[in-house]
Design a protein around this motif. Sequence first.
Motif, PDB file in Angstrom:
ATOM      1  N   ILE A  58      -0.230   0.163  -3.414  1.00  0.00           N
ATOM      2  CA  ILE A  58      -0.473  -0.540  -2.090  1.00  0.00           C
ATOM      3  C   ILE A  58      -0.159  -1.707  -1.789  1.00  0.00           C
ATOM      4  N   ARG A  59      -0.116  -2.574  -2.943  1.00  0.00           N
ATOM      5  CA  ARG A  59       0.205  -4.083  -3.079  1.00  0.00           C
ATOM      6  C   ARG A  59       1.723  -3.942  -2.580  1.00  0.00           C
ATOM      7  N   GLU A  60       2.514  -3.252  -3.455  1.00  0.00           N
ATOM      8  CA  GLU A  60       3.831  -3.237  -3.365  1.00  0.00           C
ATOM      9  C   GLU A  60       4.338  -2.811  -2.047  1.00  0.00           C
ATOM     10  N   GLU A  61       3.833  -1.823  -1.461  1.00  0.00           N
ATOM     11  CA  GLU A  61       4.367  -0.976  -0.194  1.00  0.00           C
ATOM     12  C   GLU A  61       4.001  -1.959   0.946  1.00  0.00           C
ATOM     13  N   LEU A  62       2.803  -2.652   0.791  1.00  0.00           N
ATOM     14  CA  LEU A  62       2.332  -3.364   1.757  1.00  0.00           C
ATOM     15  C   LEU A  62       3.111  -4.729   1.980  1.00  0.00           C
ATOM     16  N   ALA A  63       3.748  -5.357   0.735  1.00  0.00           N
ATOM     17  CA  ALA A  63       4.652  -6.222   0.864  1.00  0.00           C
ATOM     18  C   ALA A  63       5.903  -6.114   1.392  1.00  0.00           C
ATOM     19  N   ASP A  64       6.221  -4.759   1.236  1.00  0.00           N
ATOM     20  CA  ASP A  64       7.550  -4.369   1.741  1.00  0.00           C
ATOM     21  C   ASP A  64       7.561  -4.442   3.348  1.00  0.00           C
ATOM     22  N   ILE A  65       6.456  -3.716   3.822  1.00  0.00           N
ATOM     23  CA  ILE A  65       6.136  -3.771   5.212  1.00  0.00           C
ATOM     24  C   ILE A  65       5.960  -5.068   5.857  1.00  0.00           C
ATOM     25  N   LEU A  66       5.240  -6.061   5.313  1.00  0.00           N
ATOM     26  CA  LEU A  66       5.165  -7.352   5.807  1.00  0.00           C
ATOM     27  C   LEU A  66       6.503  -8.185   5.701  1.00  0.00           C
TER      28      LEU A  66
END
Lengths: 110, 110, 110, 110
Positions: A58-66
């Motif tokens: 979740i942390r990794e994909e959210l960082a990519d989205i942001l």
Amino acid sequence: METDIETILKELRKFNQERDWNQFHNGKDLAIGLSVEAAELLETFLWKDPEDANLDKIREELADILNYAFQIADKYNLDIKEIMLDKILRNAKKYPVEKAKGSAKKYNEL
Amino acid sequence: METDIETILKELRKFNQERDWNQFHNGKDLAIGLSVEAAELLETFLWKDPEDANLDKIREELADILNYAFQIADKYNLDIKEIMLDKILRNAKKYPVEKAKGSAKKYNEL
Amino acid sequence: METDIETILKELRKFNQERDWNQFHNGKDLAIGLSVEAAELLETFLWKDPEDANLDKIREELADILNYAFQIADKYNLDIKEIMLDKILRNAKKYPVEKAKGSAKKYNEL
Amino acid sequence: METDIETILKELRKFNQERDWNQFHNGKDLAIGLSVEAAELLETFLWKDPEDANLDKIREELADILNYAFQIADKYNLDIKEIMLDKILRNAKKYPVEKAKGSAKKYNEL
């Protein structure tokens, strides 16, 4: 004094400039990239109850989205804080507390 | 002094609390909501050249995406600046300048 | 005798030719269109338990998704039945019954 | 005589029954799965001109999308040919040839 948002934007600009990547960063491809990452975040919840999703992913994909979202804002000269606060205000009118409280209905069904 | 990111998070929390909406905000539905908005941003470019997309719609959909992304970060106690800068650093290792400069190849094709 | 799949493809081709729309139908925009419709289907489940989604909307969005998918297959001369049956076979190897039965794990976690 | 669509549906049902996977296949997770595959198809076009996307990947991801779409139709007892032809008819009314020919405008902009 530099804001947090400005710090992040500077790092993103530096990252892209070092790699000469701005040539690829038209709005359409950036929007595609963001959708691809949004789906990778979604995938962490596939077949699962929300509480069972992997926090690292979740942390990794959210960082990519942001990171994609900030780059799109930067490309179109949009002030991130301003557009977010402005949308919260507009949502407040679409979803007045007296009508929307405790309800998951879309604004056109209130 | 309150950062920009903290200001936005406070407004999002207040908005949700006033409407008693936290009950709906599990990670899975928030991720679905974010994907839905990402697709609305994508739709502004459908059949078009990037330069012909409507800027007001880009602004609106991007604000929706960012608002969802900030809410997901807040729900999982993720520090937005920290996870973004951390991912930029990790991407710098996956895409070293000497290999990645001027190339749109994915890291496993470099 | 014309198959169901062929009947549908003929109607889609006729629809596009009558409107002179093939000029817009490159693979990238068709893939964007399909993702946009996939998100509209997803939206019918947002904040809801699966059993509470509106069946009319599921039917409408699914039809849109299928129409895009058939058009993409047609554009790339892919035999719809062949590629689907072929993928089911390949999934059967990735997810052998003895390992995958009753499990929601992804193939690389089996 | 069994139609192509019926042949595919039978293989999908057999595949799921052998693995006891129907327990996971609620509409919401199937819609998530479909969106995830739609984004994998999109990713084949990221940063590229449409003509440069890898055909094997297009074929693979499209098969995944179609398999999910057929399973969703089956779950809701929707006749695939019927809903697709019906939507083509409805689109014909939303986009009459005399107004829509040669135009990429959305129906509410015609």
